[in-house]
Design a protein around this motif. Structure first.
Motif, mmCIF file in Angstrom:
data_model
loop_
_atom_site.group_PDB
_atom_site.id
_atom_site.type_symbol
_atom_site.label_atom_id
_atom_site.label_comp_id
_atom_site.label_asym_id
_atom_site.label_seq_id
_atom_site.Cartn_x
_atom_site.Cartn_y
_atom_site.Cartn_z
ATOM 1 N N ARG A 148 -37.246 22.453 28.324
ATOM 2 C CA ARG A 148 -36.319 21.296 28.796
ATOM 3 C C ARG A 148 -35.444 22.160 29.705
ATOM 4 O O ARG A 148 -35.232 23.403 29.255
ATOM 5 N N PHE A 149 -35.035 21.665 30.643
ATOM 6 C CA PHE A 149 -34.178 22.605 31.689
ATOM 7 C C PHE A 149 -32.997 21.598 32.365
ATOM 8 O O PHE A 149 -33.196 20.292 32.330
ATOM 9 N N GLY A 150 -31.948 22.145 33.028
ATOM 10 C CA GLY A 150 -31.017 21.546 33.521
ATOM 11 C C GLY A 150 -29.964 22.335 34.285
ATOM 12 O O GLY A 150 -30.330 23.585 34.324
ATOM 13 N N LYS A 151 -28.834 21.878 34.716
ATOM 14 C CA LYS A 151 -27.889 22.652 35.273
ATOM 15 C C LYS A 151 -26.741 22.268 34.851
ATOM 16 O O LYS A 151 -26.258 21.056 34.824
ATOM 17 N N TRP A 152 -25.746 23.226 34.431
ATOM 18 C CA TRP A 152 -24.527 23.158 34.166
ATOM 19 C C TRP A 152 -23.415 23.438 35.218
ATOM 20 O O TRP A 152 -23.536 24.373 35.816
ATOM 21 N N ASP A 159 -29.507 16.845 34.394
ATOM 22 C CA ASP A 159 -31.039 16.978 33.920
ATOM 23 C C ASP A 159 -31.787 17.283 35.423
ATOM 24 O O ASP A 159 -32.963 17.395 34.770
ATOM 25 N N LEU A 160 -31.275 17.085 36.348
ATOM 26 C CA LEU A 160 -32.157 17.678 37.537
ATOM 27 C C LEU A 160 -33.452 16.597 37.309
ATOM 28 O O LEU A 160 -34.557 17.235 37.950
ATOM 29 N N ALA A 161 -33.205 15.415 37.304
ATOM 30 C CA ALA A 161 -34.470 14.523 37.303
ATOM 31 C C ALA A 161 -35.169 14.397 38.779
ATOM 32 O O ALA A 161 -36.155 14.108 38.600
ATOM 33 N N GLU A 162 -34.288 14.725 39.669
ATOM 34 C CA GLU A 162 -35.118 14.810 41.048
ATOM 35 C C GLU A 162 -35.851 15.930 41.383
ATOM 36 O O GLU A 162 -36.810 15.970 42.328
ATOM 37 N N LEU A 163 -36.127 16.921 40.159
ATOM 38 C CA LEU A 163 -36.734 18.216 40.116
ATOM 39 C C LEU A 163 -37.690 17.976 39.114
ATOM 40 O O LEU A 163 -38.328 19.103 38.736
ATOM 41 N N GLY A 164 -37.830 16.876 38.261
ATOM 42 C CA GLY A 164 -38.905 16.868 37.332
ATOM 43 C C GLY A 164 -38.098 17.172 35.755
ATOM 44 O O GLY A 164 -38.802 17.153 34.953
ATOM 45 N N GLY A 165 -36.978 16.986 35.987
ATOM 46 C CA GLY A 165 -36.253 17.385 34.740
ATOM 47 C C GLY A 165 -35.897 16.138 33.788
ATOM 48 O O GLY A 165 -36.017 15.035 34.272
ATOM 49 N N SER A 166 -35.400 16.291 32.480
ATOM 50 C CA SER A 166 -35.103 17.678 31.906
ATOM 51 C C SER A 166 -36.570 18.148 31.223
ATOM 52 O O SER A 166 -36.530 19.519 30.893
ATOM 53 N N LEU A 167 -37.590 17.388 30.887
ATOM 54 C CA LEU A 167 -38.574 17.716 30.141
ATOM 55 C C LEU A 167 -39.584 18.207 31.374
ATOM 56 O O LEU A 167 -40.073 17.589 32.075
ATOM 57 N N ILE A 168 -40.083 19.598 31.032
ATOM 58 C CA ILE A 168 -41.343 20.055 31.941
ATOM 59 C C ILE A 168 -42.885 19.286 31.452
ATOM 60 O O ILE A 168 -42.876 19.656 30.216
ATOM 61 N N GLN A 169 -43.694 18.822 32.507
ATOM 62 C CA GLN A 169 -44.901 18.652 31.863
ATOM 63 C C GLN A 169 -45.711 19.892 32.418
ATOM 64 O O GLN A 169 -45.890 20.171 33.534
ATOM 65 N N PHE A 185 -52.571 18.286 42.141
ATOM 66 C CA PHE A 185 -51.647 18.030 41.075
ATOM 67 C C PHE A 185 -51.488 19.436 40.522
ATOM 68 O O PHE A 185 -52.410 19.890 39.771
ATOM 69 N N ALA A 186 -50.007 19.850 40.593
ATOM 70 C CA ALA A 186 -49.890 21.139 39.644
ATOM 71 C C ALA A 186 -48.954 20.908 38.612
ATOM 72 O O ALA A 186 -48.211 20.001 38.614
ATOM 73 N N ALA A 187 -48.936 21.940 37.587
ATOM 74 C CA ALA A 187 -48.087 21.862 36.686
ATOM 75 C C ALA A 187 -46.776 22.189 37.177
ATOM 76 O O ALA A 187 -46.408 22.907 37.821
ATOM 77 N N GLU A 188 -45.546 21.445 36.172
ATOM 78 C CA GLU A 188 -44.535 21.728 36.664
ATOM 79 C C GLU A 188 -43.695 23.050 36.196
ATOM 80 O O GLU A 188 -44.151 23.590 35.135
ATOM 81 N N VAL A 189 -42.879 23.582 36.860
ATOM 82 C CA VAL A 189 -41.974 24.971 36.539
ATOM 83 C C VAL A 189 -40.577 24.616 36.502
ATOM 84 O O VAL A 189 -40.275 23.545 37.043
ATOM 85 N N VAL A 190 -39.853 25.750 35.780
ATOM 86 C CA VAL A 190 -38.388 25.659 35.789
ATOM 87 C C VAL A 190 -37.985 25.675 37.312
ATOM 88 O O VAL A 190 -38.222 26.829 37.692
ATOM 89 N N PRO A 191 -37.307 24.672 38.050
ATOM 90 C CA PRO A 191 -36.829 24.945 39.392
ATOM 91 C C PRO A 191 -35.708 25.949 39.485
ATOM 92 O O PRO A 191 -34.981 26.388 38.380
ATOM 93 N N ARG A 192 -35.492 26.537 40.555
ATOM 94 C CA ARG A 192 -34.504 27.606 40.718
ATOM 95 C C ARG A 192 -33.241 27.175 40.757
ATOM 96 O O ARG A 192 -32.294 27.774 40.166
ATOM 97 N N ARG A 193 -32.874 25.842 40.758
ATOM 98 C CA ARG A 193 -31.545 25.051 40.725
ATOM 99 C C ARG A 193 -31.012 25.264 39.263
ATOM 100 O O ARG A 193 -29.798 24.982 38.981
ATOM 101 N N ALA A 194 -32.064 25.198 38.263
ATOM 102 C CA ALA A 194 -31.704 25.060 36.880
ATOM 103 C C ALA A 194 -30.842 26.493 36.652
ATOM 104 O O ALA A 194 -31.340 27.625 36.895
#
Length: 453
Positions: A148-152, A159-169, A185-194
Protein backbone atom coordinates in the motif's frame (compact mmCIF):
# COMPACT_ATOMS: atom_id res chain seq x y z
CA UNK A 1 -31.57 -17.31 -2.92
CA UNK A 2 -28.31 -16.94 -4.79
CA UNK A 3 -28.00 -14.38 -7.60
CA UNK A 4 -27.91 -15.69 -11.18
CA UNK A 5 -24.75 -17.44 -12.22
CA UNK A 6 -21.78 -15.51 -13.54
CA UNK A 7 -22.20 -14.63 -17.22
CA UNK A 8 -19.84 -16.57 -19.42
CA UNK A 9 -17.27 -15.05 -21.74
CA UNK A 10 -16.80 -16.07 -25.34
CA UNK A 11 -14.03 -18.56 -24.63
CA UNK A 12 -14.77 -19.55 -21.03
CA UNK A 13 -15.38 -23.20 -20.24
CA UNK A 14 -15.85 -23.81 -16.53
CA UNK A 15 -17.89 -20.62 -16.01
CA UNK A 16 -20.20 -21.19 -18.94
CA UNK A 17 -20.80 -24.83 -18.02
CA UNK A 18 -21.46 -24.22 -14.33
CA UNK A 19 -24.72 -25.80 -13.20
CA UNK A 20 -27.66 -23.42 -13.00
CA UNK A 21 -28.69 -25.00 -9.70
CA UNK A 22 -26.68 -23.17 -7.01
CA UNK A 23 -26.94 -26.11 -4.60
CA UNK A 24 -25.06 -28.53 -6.87
CA UNK A 25 -21.66 -28.63 -5.21
CA UNK A 26 -19.62 -29.77 -8.18
CA UNK A 27 -19.17 -27.96 -11.47
CA UNK A 28 -20.45 -29.53 -14.68
CA UNK A 29 -16.93 -29.09 -16.00
CA UNK A 30 -13.70 -28.77 -14.02
CA UNK A 31 -10.76 -26.67 -15.00
CA UNK A 32 -7.55 -28.66 -15.24
CA UNK A 33 -5.13 -27.56 -12.53
CA UNK A 34 -2.59 -29.18 -10.20
CA UNK A 35 -4.06 -31.27 -7.42
CA UNK A 36 -4.36 -29.45 -4.10
CA UNK A 37 -4.63 -30.92 -0.59
CA UNK A 38 -7.93 -29.14 -0.17
CA UNK A 39 -9.46 -31.53 -2.68
CA UNK A 40 -9.06 -34.29 -0.10
CA UNK A 41 -11.39 -32.40 2.20
CA UNK A 42 -13.94 -32.18 -0.58
CA UNK A 43 -13.77 -35.92 -1.19
CA UNK A 44 -14.35 -36.68 2.47
CA UNK A 45 -17.53 -34.61 2.30
CA UNK A 46 -19.01 -36.20 -0.80
CA UNK A 47 -21.57 -38.13 1.23
CA UNK A 48 -22.85 -34.89 2.71
CA UNK A 49 -23.09 -33.44 -0.77
CA UNK A 50 -25.23 -36.29 -1.92
CA UNK A 51 -27.58 -35.76 1.01
CA UNK A 52 -27.76 -31.98 0.55
CA UNK A 53 -27.95 -32.25 -3.21
CA UNK A 54 -30.54 -29.92 -4.66
CA UNK A 55 -31.85 -27.76 -1.85
CA UNK A 56 -33.58 -25.09 -3.88
CA UNK A 57 -34.62 -23.06 -0.84
CA UNK A 58 -31.18 -22.07 0.29
CA UNK A 59 -31.28 -19.28 2.87
CA UNK A 60 -29.02 -16.27 2.44
CA UNK A 61 -26.61 -15.74 5.34
CA UNK A 62 -27.33 -12.50 7.15
CA UNK A 63 -24.70 -10.00 8.16
CA UNK A 64 -23.77 -9.71 11.82
CA UNK A 65 -26.65 -8.82 14.16
CA UNK A 66 -26.66 -5.25 15.35
CA UNK A 67 -27.66 -6.00 18.96
CA UNK A 68 -25.54 -8.10 21.28
CA UNK A 69 -27.12 -11.26 22.66
CA UNK A 70 -24.39 -11.84 25.26
CA UNK A 71 -21.74 -9.91 27.12
CA UNK A 72 -18.25 -10.19 25.72
CA UNK A 73 -16.09 -12.60 27.74
CA UNK A 74 -12.42 -11.83 28.30
CA UNK A 75 -11.25 -14.64 30.53
CA UNK A 76 -8.59 -17.18 29.60
CA UNK A 77 -10.26 -19.89 31.67
CA UNK A 78 -12.22 -22.57 29.86
CA UNK A 79 -15.00 -20.41 28.38
CA UNK A 80 -18.57 -21.02 29.42
CA UNK A 81 -21.42 -21.40 26.96
CA UNK A 82 -21.56 -23.27 23.67
CA UNK A 83 -17.97 -23.35 22.40
CA UNK A 84 -17.51 -23.24 18.62
CA UNK A 85 -15.60 -26.27 17.35
CA UNK A 86 -13.74 -27.19 14.18
CA UNK A 87 -12.95 -30.49 12.53
CA UNK A 88 -9.30 -29.84 11.67
CA UNK A 89 -7.09 -26.88 10.75
CA UNK A 90 -8.43 -25.73 7.39
CA UNK A 91 -11.61 -27.79 7.77
CA UNK A 92 -15.24 -26.74 8.26
CA UNK A 93 -16.97 -25.84 11.48
CA UNK A 94 -18.03 -28.87 13.47
CA UNK A 95 -21.74 -29.60 13.61
CA UNK A 96 -22.72 -28.26 10.19
CA UNK A 97 -25.92 -29.57 8.65
CA UNK A 98 -25.58 -31.56 5.40
CA UNK A 99 -26.78 -28.53 3.45
CA UNK A 100 -24.26 -26.20 5.10
CA UNK A 101 -21.51 -28.76 4.61
CA UNK A 102 -22.39 -28.86 0.92
CA UNK A 103 -22.08 -25.06 0.78
CA UNK A 104 -18.68 -25.24 2.41
CA UNK A 105 -17.49 -27.77 -0.16
CA UNK A 106 -18.88 -25.80 -3.09
CA UNK A 107 -17.15 -22.73 -1.67
CA UNK A 108 -13.93 -24.71 -1.27
CA UNK A 109 -14.07 -25.58 -4.96
CA UNK A 110 -14.41 -21.89 -5.84
CA UNK A 111 -11.66 -21.00 -3.38
CA UNK A 112 -9.16 -23.37 -5.04
CA UNK A 113 -10.05 -22.37 -8.59
CA UNK A 114 -7.76 -20.10 -10.60
CA UNK A 115 -9.28 -17.33 -12.69
CA UNK A 116 -8.31 -16.72 -16.32
CA UNK A 117 -8.09 -13.60 -18.46
CA UNK A 118 -11.11 -14.84 -20.41
CA UNK A 119 -13.12 -14.88 -17.19
CA UNK A 120 -12.12 -11.33 -16.27
CA UNK A 121 -8.82 -11.71 -14.42
CA UNK A 122 -7.08 -8.34 -14.27
CA UNK A 123 -6.20 -6.29 -16.22
CA UNK A 124 -4.09 -5.66 -13.10
CA UNK A 125 -4.26 -8.00 -10.13
CA UNK A 126 -2.26 -9.61 -7.35
CA UNK A 127 -3.00 -13.32 -7.76
CA UNK A 128 -5.24 -15.45 -9.97
CA UNK A 129 -6.97 -17.22 -7.07
CA UNK A 130 -7.63 -17.03 -3.35
CA UNK A 131 -5.75 -20.24 -2.66
CA UNK A 132 -2.50 -18.81 -4.01
CA UNK A 133 -2.10 -16.70 -0.86
CA UNK A 134 -4.16 -18.78 1.56
CA UNK A 135 -2.70 -22.26 1.23
CA UNK A 136 -0.54 -22.87 4.28
CA UNK A 137 -2.73 -24.67 5.29
CA UNK A 138 -5.93 -24.18 3.32
CA UNK A 139 -7.46 -20.91 4.49
CA UNK A 140 -4.27 -19.83 6.25
CA UNK A 141 -1.54 -17.51 5.05
CA UNK A 142 1.76 -18.21 3.35
CA UNK A 143 3.06 -14.74 4.19
CA UNK A 144 2.47 -13.29 0.73
CA UNK A 145 3.03 -9.53 1.03
CA UNK A 146 1.23 -6.78 -0.84
CA UNK A 147 2.01 -3.07 -0.94
CA UNK A 148 0.00 0.00 0.00
CA UNK A 149 1.20 3.54 -0.65
CA UNK A 150 0.11 7.15 -0.30
CA UNK A 151 1.27 10.66 0.43
CA UNK A 152 1.23 12.71 3.60
CA UNK A 153 1.11 16.47 3.08
CA UNK A 154 0.55 18.98 5.89
CA UNK A 155 -0.95 16.35 8.14
CA UNK A 156 -3.39 14.99 5.58
CA UNK A 157 -3.22 11.60 3.86
CA UNK A 158 -3.81 11.19 0.14
CA UNK A 159 -4.23 7.63 -1.12
CA UNK A 160 -3.20 8.78 -4.62
CA UNK A 161 -6.11 6.97 -6.23
CA UNK A 162 -5.40 8.83 -9.45
CA UNK A 163 -2.09 6.92 -9.56
CA UNK A 164 -3.55 3.54 -8.67
CA UNK A 165 -3.43 3.85 -4.87
CA UNK A 166 -3.55 2.88 -2.23
CA UNK A 167 -3.25 -0.84 -3.07
CA UNK A 168 -0.76 -1.92 -5.68
CA UNK A 169 -1.74 -4.70 -8.07
CA UNK A 170 1.70 -6.16 -8.73
CA UNK A 171 0.71 -8.40 -11.65
CA UNK A 172 -0.88 -7.69 -15.03
CA UNK A 173 -2.28 -9.67 -17.94
CA UNK A 174 0.35 -8.29 -20.35
CA UNK A 175 -0.20 -7.86 -24.09
CA UNK A 176 -3.74 -7.93 -25.46
CA UNK A 177 -5.33 -7.12 -28.82
CA UNK A 178 -4.25 -7.47 -32.41
CA UNK A 179 -1.14 -6.06 -34.01
CA UNK A 180 -2.79 -2.76 -34.98
CA UNK A 181 -4.73 -2.40 -31.73
CA UNK A 182 -2.40 -4.00 -29.24
CA UNK A 183 -1.81 -2.83 -25.71
CA UNK A 184 0.37 -4.12 -22.90
CA UNK A 185 -0.91 -3.98 -19.34
CA UNK A 186 1.95 -3.63 -16.86
CA UNK A 187 2.15 -4.32 -13.14
CA UNK A 188 1.75 -1.28 -10.93
CA UNK A 189 4.62 0.29 -8.99
CA UNK A 190 4.89 2.80 -6.15
CA UNK A 191 4.75 6.21 -7.89
CA UNK A 192 7.33 8.91 -7.23
CA UNK A 193 4.73 11.18 -5.66
CA UNK A 194 4.19 8.72 -2.82
CA UNK A 195 6.16 9.40 0.35
CA UNK A 196 4.93 6.38 2.32
CA UNK A 197 4.53 2.73 1.44
CA UNK A 198 4.00 -0.37 3.51
CA UNK A 199 3.89 -4.11 3.01
CA UNK A 200 0.92 -6.08 4.32
CA UNK A 201 0.82 -9.85 4.48
CA UNK A 202 -2.37 -11.73 3.69
CA UNK A 203 -4.40 -12.59 6.78
CA UNK A 204 -5.65 -16.08 7.73
CA UNK A 205 -9.32 -16.81 7.07
CA UNK A 206 -9.92 -19.29 9.91
CA UNK A 207 -13.11 -18.76 11.91
CA UNK A 208 -14.14 -15.54 10.19
CA UNK A 209 -17.77 -16.60 10.11
CA UNK A 210 -17.73 -16.40 13.89
CA UNK A 211 -16.21 -12.92 13.79
CA UNK A 212 -18.85 -11.87 11.25
CA UNK A 213 -21.59 -13.11 13.58
CA UNK A 214 -20.49 -10.96 16.54
CA UNK A 215 -22.98 -8.08 16.94
CA UNK A 216 -21.74 -4.55 16.37
CA UNK A 217 -22.86 -3.62 19.86
CA UNK A 218 -20.53 -6.23 21.37
CA UNK A 219 -17.50 -4.48 19.86
CA UNK A 220 -18.82 -1.05 20.87
CA UNK A 221 -19.40 -2.31 24.41
CA UNK A 222 -15.89 -3.76 24.50
CA UNK A 223 -14.44 -0.41 23.44
CA UNK A 224 -16.38 1.33 26.22
CA UNK A 225 -15.18 -1.24 28.74
CA UNK A 226 -11.56 -0.71 27.69
CA UNK A 227 -11.97 3.07 27.97
CA UNK A 228 -13.25 2.58 31.52
CA UNK A 229 -10.93 -0.16 32.78
CA UNK A 230 -7.72 0.13 30.74
CA UNK A 231 -7.78 3.64 29.21
CA UNK A 232 -4.11 3.64 28.22
CA UNK A 233 -4.74 0.76 25.83
CA UNK A 234 -8.33 1.53 24.85
CA UNK A 235 -9.34 0.50 21.36
CA UNK A 236 -11.37 2.42 18.80
CA UNK A 237 -13.89 0.88 16.40
CA UNK A 238 -13.41 1.74 12.74
CA UNK A 239 -16.92 2.77 11.68
CA UNK A 240 -17.30 2.09 7.97
CA UNK A 241 -20.08 1.81 5.38
CA UNK A 242 -21.70 -1.49 4.57
CA UNK A 243 -22.32 -1.38 0.81
CA UNK A 244 -25.27 -3.78 0.86
CA UNK A 245 -27.39 -1.72 3.27
CA UNK A 246 -25.73 1.70 3.32
CA UNK A 247 -25.54 1.42 7.11
CA UNK A 248 -22.54 2.51 9.16
CA UNK A 249 -21.10 -0.62 10.76
CA UNK A 250 -18.18 -1.66 12.96
CA UNK A 251 -15.27 -2.68 10.74
CA UNK A 252 -13.60 -5.95 11.72
CA UNK A 253 -11.79 -7.39 8.69
CA UNK A 254 -8.47 -6.28 7.22
CA UNK A 255 -5.38 -4.86 8.90
CA UNK A 256 -7.21 -1.57 9.50
CA UNK A 257 -10.59 -3.13 10.30
CA UNK A 258 -11.68 -1.34 7.14
CA UNK A 259 -14.32 -3.90 6.08
CA UNK A 260 -17.52 -4.44 8.10
CA UNK A 261 -18.84 -7.78 6.83
CA UNK A 262 -17.48 -11.02 5.43
CA UNK A 263 -19.70 -10.71 2.35
CA UNK A 264 -18.22 -7.30 1.56
CA UNK A 265 -14.74 -8.67 2.26
CA UNK A 266 -15.39 -11.35 -0.37
CA UNK A 267 -16.43 -8.89 -3.07
CA UNK A 268 -13.54 -6.58 -2.19
CA UNK A 269 -11.06 -9.43 -2.57
CA UNK A 270 -12.49 -10.46 -5.94
CA UNK A 271 -11.95 -6.96 -7.31
CA UNK A 272 -8.78 -5.82 -5.59
CA UNK A 273 -6.87 -9.09 -5.51
CA UNK A 274 -8.01 -10.72 -8.77
CA UNK A 275 -9.51 -7.86 -10.77
CA UNK A 276 -12.89 -9.63 -10.93
CA UNK A 277 -15.69 -7.05 -10.96
CA UNK A 278 -18.90 -7.99 -9.16
CA UNK A 279 -22.19 -6.37 -8.12
CA UNK A 280 -20.86 -4.55 -5.05
CA UNK A 281 -17.57 -3.68 -6.77
CA UNK A 282 -18.57 -3.18 -10.43
CA UNK A 283 -15.79 -0.81 -11.53
CA UNK A 284 -12.38 -2.05 -12.63
CA UNK A 285 -9.31 -0.73 -10.87
CA UNK A 286 -7.59 1.84 -13.06
CA UNK A 287 -4.15 0.43 -13.97
CA UNK A 288 -1.72 2.81 -12.28
CA UNK A 289 -4.65 5.24 -12.30
CA UNK A 290 -5.04 5.29 -16.09
CA UNK A 291 -8.65 5.37 -17.26
CA UNK A 292 -7.51 5.31 -20.89
CA UNK A 293 -5.91 1.90 -20.39
CA UNK A 294 -9.29 0.35 -19.68
CA UNK A 295 -10.41 0.83 -23.29
CA UNK A 296 -8.20 -2.20 -23.99
CA UNK A 297 -9.73 -4.30 -21.22
CA UNK A 298 -10.48 -7.65 -22.91
CA UNK A 299 -13.51 -8.35 -20.64
CA UNK A 300 -15.18 -5.00 -19.92
CA UNK A 301 -18.54 -6.50 -18.85
CA UNK A 302 -19.26 -7.43 -15.24
CA UNK A 303 -16.97 -10.41 -14.59
CA UNK A 304 -18.92 -12.11 -11.78
CA UNK A 305 -22.66 -11.63 -11.33
CA UNK A 306 -22.30 -12.53 -7.66
CA UNK A 307 -22.14 -16.31 -7.69
CA UNK A 308 -18.39 -16.55 -7.20
CA UNK A 309 -18.46 -13.94 -4.45
CA UNK A 310 -21.22 -15.84 -2.62
CA UNK A 311 -19.33 -19.15 -2.91
CA UNK A 312 -16.17 -17.59 -1.49
CA UNK A 313 -18.26 -16.01 1.26
CA UNK A 314 -19.79 -19.39 2.05
CA UNK A 315 -16.36 -20.99 2.33
CA UNK A 316 -15.06 -18.33 4.70
CA UNK A 317 -18.29 -18.26 6.73
CA UNK A 318 -18.21 -22.00 7.36
CA UNK A 319 -14.44 -22.42 7.72
CA UNK A 320 -13.73 -23.53 11.28
CA UNK A 321 -11.59 -21.70 13.81
CA UNK A 322 -8.09 -23.07 14.35
CA UNK A 323 -8.08 -25.77 17.04
CA UNK A 324 -5.86 -25.21 20.06
CA UNK A 325 -2.60 -27.09 20.19
CA UNK A 326 -1.54 -29.32 23.09
CA UNK A 327 -1.88 -27.73 26.53
CA UNK A 328 0.05 -28.49 29.69
CA UNK A 329 1.11 -26.84 32.92
CA UNK A 330 3.64 -24.66 31.07
CA UNK A 331 1.11 -23.31 28.55
CA UNK A 332 -1.41 -22.73 31.35
CA UNK A 333 1.23 -20.75 33.26
CA UNK A 334 1.97 -18.82 30.07
CA UNK A 335 -1.71 -17.93 29.77
CA UNK A 336 -1.56 -16.32 33.18
CA UNK A 337 1.56 -14.38 32.17
CA UNK A 338 -0.30 -13.30 29.01
CA UNK A 339 -2.91 -11.67 31.22
CA UNK A 340 -0.49 -10.21 33.74
CA UNK A 341 1.79 -8.40 31.28
CA UNK A 342 -1.19 -6.76 29.56
CA UNK A 343 -1.40 -8.69 26.28
CA UNK A 344 -5.06 -9.51 26.93
CA UNK A 345 -5.94 -5.81 27.16
CA UNK A 346 -6.09 -5.76 23.36
CA UNK A 347 -5.85 -9.45 22.43
CA UNK A 348 -9.25 -10.19 23.98
CA UNK A 349 -9.29 -13.96 24.51
CA UNK A 350 -12.99 -14.69 24.14
CA UNK A 351 -15.98 -13.33 22.22
CA UNK A 352 -19.56 -14.52 21.74
CA UNK A 353 -21.61 -14.48 18.55
CA UNK A 354 -25.21 -13.39 18.26
CA UNK A 355 -28.09 -15.24 16.61
CA UNK A 356 -27.34 -16.73 13.19
CA UNK A 357 -29.31 -18.75 10.62
CA UNK A 358 -26.41 -21.20 10.75
CA UNK A 359 -26.74 -23.16 14.01
CA UNK A 360 -22.99 -23.81 14.15
CA UNK A 361 -22.48 -20.03 14.34
CA UNK A 362 -25.41 -19.04 16.52
CA UNK A 363 -24.69 -17.84 20.07
CA UNK A 364 -21.27 -19.49 20.10
CA UNK A 365 -18.31 -18.75 22.33
CA UNK A 366 -14.94 -18.60 20.56
CA UNK A 367 -11.39 -17.50 21.32
CA UNK A 368 -9.76 -15.32 18.62
CA UNK A 369 -7.47 -13.38 21.02
CA UNK A 370 -8.38 -10.06 19.42
CA UNK A 371 -10.76 -7.19 20.15
CA UNK A 372 -10.86 -6.32 16.41
CA UNK A 373 -10.49 -2.66 17.36
CA UNK A 374 -7.94 -0.09 16.25
CA UNK A 375 -5.00 0.77 18.50
CA UNK A 376 -2.26 3.36 18.16
CA UNK A 377 0.84 1.25 17.55
CA UNK A 378 3.30 4.12 17.24
CA UNK A 379 6.17 3.33 14.91
CA UNK A 380 4.66 -0.09 14.24
CA UNK A 381 1.78 1.57 12.36
CA UNK A 382 1.92 1.53 8.56
CA UNK A 383 1.14 5.25 7.94
CA UNK A 384 -1.83 4.30 5.72
CA UNK A 385 -5.32 5.71 6.38
CA UNK A 386 -8.45 3.67 5.63
CA UNK A 387 -11.87 4.71 6.86
CA UNK A 388 -11.55 6.34 10.28
CA UNK A 389 -8.21 4.68 10.98
CA UNK A 390 -5.18 6.88 11.47
CA UNK A 391 -1.73 6.18 10.10
CA UNK A 392 -0.42 4.84 13.41
CA UNK A 393 -3.49 2.72 14.10
CA UNK A 394 -3.76 -1.00 13.34
CA UNK A 395 -6.43 -3.56 14.12
CA UNK A 396 -5.44 -6.00 16.85
CA UNK A 397 -4.25 -9.10 15.01
CA UNK A 398 -6.09 -12.27 16.10
CA UNK A 399 -3.64 -14.73 17.65
CA UNK A 400 -5.60 -17.96 17.11
CA UNK A 401 -3.75 -20.22 14.70
CA UNK A 402 -0.48 -18.43 15.51
CA UNK A 403 1.51 -21.66 15.33
CA UNK A 404 0.62 -22.09 11.64
CA UNK A 405 1.96 -18.71 10.48
CA UNK A 406 5.32 -18.30 8.74
CA UNK A 407 5.83 -14.62 9.71
CA UNK A 408 4.25 -12.09 12.07
CA UNK A 409 3.05 -8.47 12.24
CA UNK A 410 1.29 -6.67 9.40
CA UNK A 411 4.37 -6.47 7.21
CA UNK A 412 5.90 -9.83 8.10
CA UNK A 413 8.99 -8.22 9.61
CA UNK A 414 9.02 -10.59 12.60
CA UNK A 415 10.06 -14.20 12.11
CA UNK A 416 9.11 -15.27 15.66
CA UNK A 417 6.40 -14.36 18.17
CA UNK A 418 9.11 -13.00 20.47
CA UNK A 419 10.36 -10.63 17.77
CA UNK A 420 6.79 -9.49 17.17
CA UNK A 421 6.32 -8.66 20.85
CA UNK A 422 9.59 -6.73 20.96
CA UNK A 423 8.47 -4.62 17.98
CA UNK A 424 5.35 -3.36 19.80
CA UNK A 425 5.19 0.39 20.23
CA UNK A 426 2.58 3.05 20.97
CA UNK A 427 -0.20 1.54 23.09
CA UNK A 428 1.71 -1.74 23.03
CA UNK A 429 4.77 -0.24 24.72
CA UNK A 430 3.81 -1.11 28.30
CA UNK A 431 3.12 -4.76 27.48
CA UNK A 432 6.43 -4.96 25.62
CA UNK A 433 8.29 -3.50 28.57
CA UNK A 434 6.60 -5.97 30.91
CA UNK A 435 7.67 -8.78 28.58
CA UNK A 436 11.26 -7.52 28.65
CA UNK A 437 11.22 -7.66 32.46
CA UNK A 438 10.10 -11.30 32.62
CA UNK A 439 12.53 -13.86 33.93
CA UNK A 440 13.54 -16.72 31.65
CA UNK A 441 10.94 -19.18 32.98
CA UNK A 442 8.09 -16.67 32.68
CA UNK A 443 9.17 -15.79 29.16
CA UNK A 444 9.41 -19.46 28.23
CA UNK A 445 5.90 -20.05 29.58
CA UNK A 446 4.42 -17.13 27.65
CA UNK A 447 6.01 -18.20 24.36
CA UNK A 448 4.82 -21.77 24.94
CA UNK A 449 1.31 -20.44 25.43
CA UNK A 450 1.48 -18.48 22.18
CA UNK A 451 2.73 -21.55 20.33
CA UNK A 452 -0.29 -23.47 21.60
CA UNK A 453 -2.76 -21.11 19.91
Amino acid sequence: MLPPRRPSTSVSTSRSLRSKNPEVAYRSSFRVRPAHPAVLVALVMIVALAVAGCDADRPTFSTAPMVAAHDTVTTLEQPTGDLAQTTTLGGPLSGLSPADLARFTAGLEEFTELETVEEGLGPVFNEAGCVVCHDAPIGGTNGRAETRFGKWDRGKFDDLAELGGSLIQDKAIGRVGSRRNAFTFAAEVVPRRANVSSARITTPLFGLGLVDAVPDEAFLALARRQARNTPSTRGTPNMVREIRTGATRVGRFGWKAQVPTLFQFSGDAYLNEMGITNPEFPKENLPQGSRDALQFNPVPALNDDGEGVVLFFDFMTLLGPPPRGPRNSLTDAGGRVFQEVGCANCHTPTLVTGPSPVPALSNKTFQPFSDFLLHDMGQLGDAIVQGQSKGREMRTAPLWGLRSRPVFLHDGRASTPEAAILAHSGQGTHARQNFERLNSRERQALLAFLRSL
